[in-house]
Design an enzyme around this catalytic site. Sequence first.
Site, PDB file in Angstrom:
ATOM      1  N   SER A 151       0.737  -1.268  -0.192  1.00  0.00           N
ATOM      2  CA  SER A 151      -0.008   0.064   0.110  1.00  0.00           C
ATOM      3  C   SER A 151       0.760   1.329   0.044  1.00  0.00           C
ATOM      4  CB  SER A 151      -0.981   0.136   1.270  1.00  0.00           C
ATOM      5  OG  SER A 151      -1.706   1.105   1.455  1.00  0.00           O
ATOM      6  N   TYR A 164      -2.122   0.638  10.688  1.00  0.00           N
ATOM      7  CA  TYR A 164      -1.924   0.027   9.120  1.00  0.00           C
ATOM      8  C   TYR A 164      -0.684   0.356   8.707  1.00  0.00           C
ATOM      9  CZ  TYR A 164      -3.796  -0.936   4.444  1.00  0.00           C
ATOM     10  OH  TYR A 164      -3.774  -1.321   2.997  1.00  0.00           O
TER      11      TYR A 164
HETATM   12  P1  NAP Z   1     -11.462  -5.727   0.474  1.00  0.00           P
HETATM   13  O1  NAP Z   1     -12.569  -5.748  -0.558  1.00  0.00           O
HETATM   14  O2  NAP Z   1     -12.083  -5.650   1.955  1.00  0.00           O
HETATM   15  O3  NAP Z   1     -11.004  -7.369   0.475  1.00  0.00           O
HETATM   16  C1  NAP Z   1      -9.929  -7.725   1.498  1.00  0.00           C
HETATM   17  C2  NAP Z   1      -9.936  -9.386   1.272  1.00  0.00           C
HETATM   18  O4  NAP Z   1      -9.013  -9.676   2.126  1.00  0.00           O
HETATM   19  C3  NAP Z   1     -11.301  -9.864   1.312  1.00  0.00           C
HETATM   20  O5  NAP Z   1     -11.393 -10.946   0.177  1.00  0.00           O
HETATM   21  C4  NAP Z   1     -11.204 -10.808   2.601  1.00  0.00           C
HETATM   22  O6  NAP Z   1     -11.673 -11.927   2.660  1.00  0.00           O
HETATM   23  C5  NAP Z   1      -9.576 -11.030   2.562  1.00  0.00           C
HETATM   24  N1  NAP Z   1      -9.139 -11.341   4.033  1.00  0.00           N
HETATM   25  C6  NAP Z   1      -9.311 -10.423   5.020  1.00  0.00           C
HETATM   26  N2  NAP Z   1      -8.816 -11.116   6.108  1.00  0.00           N
HETATM   27  C7  NAP Z   1      -8.271 -12.474   5.635  1.00  0.00           C
HETATM   28  C8  NAP Z   1      -7.894 -13.619   6.519  1.00  0.00           C
HETATM   29  N3  NAP Z   1      -7.604 -13.580   7.547  1.00  0.00           N
HETATM   30  N4  NAP Z   1      -7.623 -14.698   5.899  1.00  0.00           N
HETATM   31  C9  NAP Z   1      -8.137 -14.795   4.244  1.00  0.00           C
HETATM   32  N5  NAP Z   1      -8.708 -13.465   3.647  1.00  0.00           N
HETATM   33  C10 NAP Z   1      -8.749 -12.517   4.310  1.00  0.00           C
HETATM   34  O7  NAP Z   1     -10.230  -4.732   0.491  1.00  0.00           O
HETATM   35  P2  NAP Z   1      -9.098  -4.433  -0.615  1.00  0.00           P
HETATM   36  O8  NAP Z   1      -9.083  -3.014  -0.997  1.00  0.00           O
HETATM   37  O9  NAP Z   1      -9.521  -5.379  -1.857  1.00  0.00           O
HETATM   38  O10 NAP Z   1      -8.005  -5.139  -0.227  1.00  0.00           O
HETATM   39  C11 NAP Z   1      -7.113  -6.117  -0.713  1.00  0.00           C
HETATM   40  C12 NAP Z   1      -5.839  -5.780  -0.402  1.00  0.00           C
HETATM   41  O11 NAP Z   1      -5.083  -4.221  -0.884  1.00  0.00           O
HETATM   42  C13 NAP Z   1      -5.485  -5.634   1.216  1.00  0.00           C
HETATM   43  O12 NAP Z   1      -4.077  -6.150   1.347  1.00  0.00           O
HETATM   44  C14 NAP Z   1      -5.429  -4.171   1.168  1.00  0.00           C
HETATM   45  O13 NAP Z   1      -4.363  -3.814   2.457  1.00  0.00           O
HETATM   46  C15 NAP Z   1      -4.781  -3.590   0.018  1.00  0.00           C
HETATM   47  N6  NAP Z   1      -4.939  -2.105  -0.226  1.00  0.00           N
HETATM   48  C16 NAP Z   1      -6.189  -1.865  -0.371  1.00  0.00           C
HETATM   49  C17 NAP Z   1      -6.251  -0.429  -0.514  1.00  0.00           C
HETATM   50  C18 NAP Z   1      -7.698   0.432  -0.834  1.00  0.00           C
HETATM   51  O14 NAP Z   1      -7.810   1.543  -0.804  1.00  0.00           O
HETATM   52  N7  NAP Z   1      -8.660  -0.460  -0.847  1.00  0.00           N
HETATM   53  C19 NAP Z   1      -5.199   0.402  -0.887  1.00  0.00           C
HETATM   54  C20 NAP Z   1      -4.046  -0.123  -0.615  1.00  0.00           C
HETATM   55  C21 NAP Z   1      -3.793  -1.399  -0.403  1.00  0.00           C
HETATM   56  P3  NAP Z   1     -12.714 -12.727   3.770  1.00  0.00           P
HETATM   57  O15 NAP Z   1     -13.142 -11.511   4.596  1.00  0.00           O
HETATM   58  O16 NAP Z   1     -13.611 -13.339   2.857  1.00  0.00           O
HETATM   59  O17 NAP Z   1     -11.671 -13.764   4.269  1.00  0.00           O
END
Ligand code: NAP
Length: 268
Positions: A151, A164
């Site tokens: 991130s 975070y």
């Molecule tokens: P999201 O829609 O909330 O998706 C998060 C995913 O992670 C979900 O599929 C969730 O699935 C899974 N997850 C969470 N805890 C888990 C666990 N213990 N075991 C297995 N799966 C788990 O958010 P996203 O934005 O797509 O995030 C994906 C990645 O991108 C993350 O690493 C986040 O930190 C990173 N990121 C996001 C942003 C942003 O602005 N959205 C920016 C920079 C980086 P389940 O709940 O079904 O397990």
Amino acid sequence: MPVYCPGVAGARMRGIAVVTGASSGIGAAAARALADDSWRVLVGARRVDRIDALAADIGGLAHQLDVDDAGSVERFAAFVAAAAYDGTVGPSRLLVNNAGGALGWAPVAETDERQWRAMYETNVLGAVRMIKALLAMLEAHGDGTVVTVGSIAGHEPYPNGAGYNAAKFAVRAVMSAMRQELLGRPVRVCEVDPGMVETEFSLVRFGGDAERAAAVYEGVTPLTAEDVAECIRWVAARPPHVNVDQLVVLARDQAGARQIHRRPVQAD
Ligand code: NAP
């Protein structure tokens, strides 16, 4: 580079790709983008109904995965190994370490230790557990790749985000150390570091408060999950000698973790 896949008549497959956290957002979009790019995609997350539907849609396979739980990671790795050695596409070749997210919004002085531990557990140790479980398979392929979703929060700390920030800074440290440790071995170590992406991320961060989550994206055109998925697909599709160490991708409306351009929002 696509290789002939003897198990699928006439098909050219890139190999097996594992995507963690594929039940929503970036992970789900990455699974779709990779499947469209001739990968056989194996998806994992805790919400099994969602990944089952996704796998059915993209011709992949799904298995329950909680990266916080060593036993769950072990069972998932056994499922990957079974898929990898069924004679169709060879050992697993790509791991997309995407599972993760943020919990809470508070200054350091008001830290909730449980949230900090949970963020470290999923973002850092979860990714490490997956790497430990699959590295031998990636290496056995002879051209393996790990892509971890970090991130902008791992590059620039911001007020109320220290827990975070600390987790995503740690992800970068782990990836950088591993890149050096694996030098000379046939595994690429890559990181894709997005800025603001509209997914369930903010809803999770704010404990299900939809109004607060929506406010994060107000007046901004953020990245979509598909934008980031395309970066992951592109990184994975580079030729074996090209290692994209870090790819930082931000919306045009964002010039760093703290600098966001917001347009006035019209009242209804
Ligand atoms: P999201 O829609 O909330 O998706 C998060 C995913 O992670 C979900 O599929 C969730 O699935 C899974 N997850 C969470 N805890 C888990 C666990 N213990 N075991 C297995 N799966 C788990 O958010 P996203 O934005 O797509 O995030 C994906 C990645 O991108 C993350 O690493 C986040 O930190 C990173 N990121 C996001 C942003 C942003 O602005 N959205 C920016 C920079 C980086 P389940 O709940 O079904 O397990």
